[in-house]
Design a protein around this motif. Structure first.
Motif, short mmCIF file in Angstrom:
data_model
loop_
_atom_site.label_atom_id
_atom_site.label_comp_id
_atom_site.label_asym_id
_atom_site.label_seq_id
_atom_site.Cartn_x
_atom_site.Cartn_y
_atom_site.Cartn_z
N TYR A 25 34.85 30.35 42.14
CA TYR A 25 33.60 29.81 41.66
C TYR A 25 33.57 29.82 40.14
O TYR A 25 34.08 30.76 39.50
CB TYR A 25 32.40 30.61 42.19
CG TYR A 25 32.04 30.29 43.63
CD1 TYR A 25 32.73 30.88 44.69
CD2 TYR A 25 31.03 29.37 43.92
CE1 TYR A 25 32.41 30.57 46.00
CE2 TYR A 25 30.71 29.05 45.24
CZ TYR A 25 31.40 29.65 46.27
OH TYR A 25 31.09 29.34 47.56
N GLN A 31 30.92 29.68 36.91
CA GLN A 31 29.51 29.83 36.57
C GLN A 31 29.33 29.65 35.07
O GLN A 31 29.78 30.47 34.27
CB GLN A 31 28.98 31.20 37.00
CG GLN A 31 27.47 31.35 36.82
CD GLN A 31 26.95 32.68 37.35
OE1 GLN A 31 27.65 33.68 37.38
NE2 GLN A 31 25.68 32.70 37.80
N PHE A 34 33.30 39.42 45.95
CA PHE A 34 33.68 38.81 44.69
C PHE A 34 34.44 39.76 43.79
O PHE A 34 34.23 40.98 43.82
CB PHE A 34 32.43 38.34 43.94
CG PHE A 34 31.82 37.08 44.48
CD1 PHE A 34 30.86 37.14 45.47
CD2 PHE A 34 32.20 35.84 43.99
CE1 PHE A 34 30.30 35.98 45.99
CE2 PHE A 34 31.63 34.68 44.49
CZ PHE A 34 30.69 34.74 45.49
N LEU A 64 31.53 26.15 43.49
CA LEU A 64 32.90 26.18 43.99
C LEU A 64 33.75 25.16 43.24
O LEU A 64 33.35 24.00 43.08
CB LEU A 64 32.91 25.85 45.48
CG LEU A 64 34.27 25.88 46.15
CD1 LEU A 64 34.68 27.33 46.40
CD2 LEU A 64 34.26 25.11 47.46
N SER A 103 37.06 36.35 51.93
CA SER A 103 36.22 36.40 53.12
C SER A 103 37.14 36.30 54.33
O SER A 103 38.32 35.97 54.20
CB SER A 103 35.23 35.24 53.10
OG SER A 103 34.43 35.23 54.26
N GLY A 105 23.75 30.53 32.41
CA GLY A 105 22.42 30.16 32.89
C GLY A 105 22.41 29.26 34.10
O GLY A 105 21.34 28.78 34.50
N ARG A 142 24.06 28.17 38.20
CA ARG A 142 24.48 28.76 39.47
C ARG A 142 26.00 28.73 39.60
O ARG A 142 26.66 27.86 39.02
CB ARG A 142 23.84 27.97 40.62
CG ARG A 142 24.45 26.58 40.84
CD ARG A 142 23.65 25.78 41.85
NE ARG A 142 22.45 25.23 41.27
CZ ARG A 142 21.44 24.73 41.98
NH1 ARG A 142 21.51 24.73 43.31
NH2 ARG A 142 20.37 24.23 41.40
N PRO A 143 26.58 29.64 40.36
CA PRO A 143 28.02 29.56 40.64
C PRO A 143 28.30 28.30 41.47
O PRO A 143 27.56 27.98 42.40
CB PRO A 143 28.29 30.82 41.46
CG PRO A 143 27.14 31.73 41.19
CD PRO A 143 25.96 30.83 40.97
N TYR A 202 40.17 33.57 53.64
CA TYR A 202 39.55 32.46 52.91
C TYR A 202 39.28 32.95 51.50
O TYR A 202 38.68 34.02 51.30
CB TYR A 202 38.26 32.04 53.59
CG TYR A 202 37.47 30.98 52.85
CD1 TYR A 202 36.20 31.26 52.35
CD2 TYR A 202 37.99 29.70 52.66
CE1 TYR A 202 35.48 30.30 51.68
CE2 TYR A 202 37.26 28.73 51.98
CZ TYR A 202 36.01 29.04 51.49
OH TYR A 202 35.31 28.07 50.82
N PHE A 214 34.87 33.38 39.01
CA PHE A 214 34.89 34.46 40.00
C PHE A 214 35.81 34.08 41.15
O PHE A 214 35.72 32.98 41.70
CB PHE A 214 33.49 34.68 40.58
CG PHE A 214 32.48 35.22 39.62
CD1 PHE A 214 31.62 34.39 38.94
CD2 PHE A 214 32.38 36.59 39.41
CE1 PHE A 214 30.67 34.89 38.05
CE2 PHE A 214 31.44 37.11 38.54
CZ PHE A 214 30.59 36.26 37.85
N LEU A 241 30.97 36.99 51.29
CA LEU A 241 31.99 36.87 50.26
C LEU A 241 32.04 38.15 49.44
O LEU A 241 30.99 38.64 49.01
CB LEU A 241 31.69 35.68 49.33
CG LEU A 241 31.79 34.29 49.95
CD1 LEU A 241 31.19 33.25 49.00
CD2 LEU A 241 33.22 33.94 50.27
N THR A 275 35.13 40.76 39.71
CA THR A 275 34.14 41.04 38.68
C THR A 275 34.01 39.94 37.63
O THR A 275 33.20 40.05 36.72
CB THR A 275 34.44 42.38 37.98
OG1 THR A 275 35.83 42.38 37.62
CG2 THR A 275 34.15 43.55 38.91
#
Lengths: 114, 114
Positions: free
Chosen positions: A36, A38, A104, A46, A93, A41, A43-44, A32, A89, A102, A106
């Motif tokens: 994401y 981001q 990630f 999907l 998974s 400031g 949240r990440p 999987y 990102f 997950l 970098t």
């Protein structure tokens, strides 16, 4: 354990151009692969995901491709717009025992210039 | 439907102190994961909880611990704080583990250790 490498770390494109971000993973059991976005400031969130039984998935201007043999997957954004500027990102998974852990990459700072 | 809620949003602590962060998942979600985000290391998995049990643990020292309550809310605790613990701590909720679906992130708690 799983290791995910992501390139490039920064990417600058002109508005309207395409952007490509690449990731490789090490654990062949991973199945999987979400991406994401981001914003500064925030949240990440999907934007697209793909499972190992599929080679490509598209959602409007965004597409993801997966090569299980080579263990790499890529994010493609076409007709980039200023609001696409953010950090992206990739992650990997696996089902069955992997839970929702997950791993990630970098991150890639994408800048879309006018 | 309310999103993932993390409290507090910001914390400043002194070296040697301990801190507790809280995460309330989306209603109906029973799996909660925690991640540490730093500029140098990106997003790193801390642990995952489901049905009040820790399912997965990342490579962090024992100073980092967590728990989950019967209502799926989760807390993480960091004892004997070090300067290097300064980071954004994100929690993510999913309906359940072992089913690869979207992980929804909270806004995070920004911890600064001085």
């Amino acid at each position: 354990g799983e290791n995910v490498e992501q390139h490039p770390s920064t990417l600058s494109v002109q508005e309207g151009d395409s952007a490509v971000i690449k990731c490789t993973y090490s654990d062949s059991a991973s199945n999987y692969f979400p991406w994401y976005k981001q914003e500064l400031g925030k949240r990440p969130q999907l934007i697209i995901d793909i499972r190992s039984n599929v080679g490509e998935k598209k959602d409007q201007r965004i597409a993801v491709t997966l090569n299980k043999t080579a263990k790499h997957f890529s994010l493609h954004i076409t007709e980039t717009q200023p609001e696409d500027s953010a950090v992206y990102f990739c992650a990997a998974s696996k089902l069955t025992g992997g839970g929702n852990k997950l791993t990630f990459g970098t991150g890639t700072q994408l800048k879309v210039e006018l | 439907k309310a999103g993932v809620t993390q409290t507090p949003r910001y914390l400043i602590k002194t070296r040697g102190q301990q801190v507790t962060l809280s995460c309330s998942p989306i209603s109906g979600h029973r799996s909660v994961s925690w991640y540490q985000q730093t500029p140098g290391q990106g997003l790193q998995f801390l642990f995952e909880y489901f049905s009040e049990t820790q399912r997965n643990k990342g490579n962090f020292p024992g100073r980092f611990s967590g728990r989950q309550f019967s209502n799926s809310r989760s807390e993480m605790n960091v004892s004997t704080l070090e300067l290097g613990d300064s980071a954004l701590y994100l929690c993510a909720s999913s309906p359940q583990p072992d089913v690869n679906t979207e992980a929804f992130f909270g806004q995070g708690t920004r911890l600064t250790v001085v």
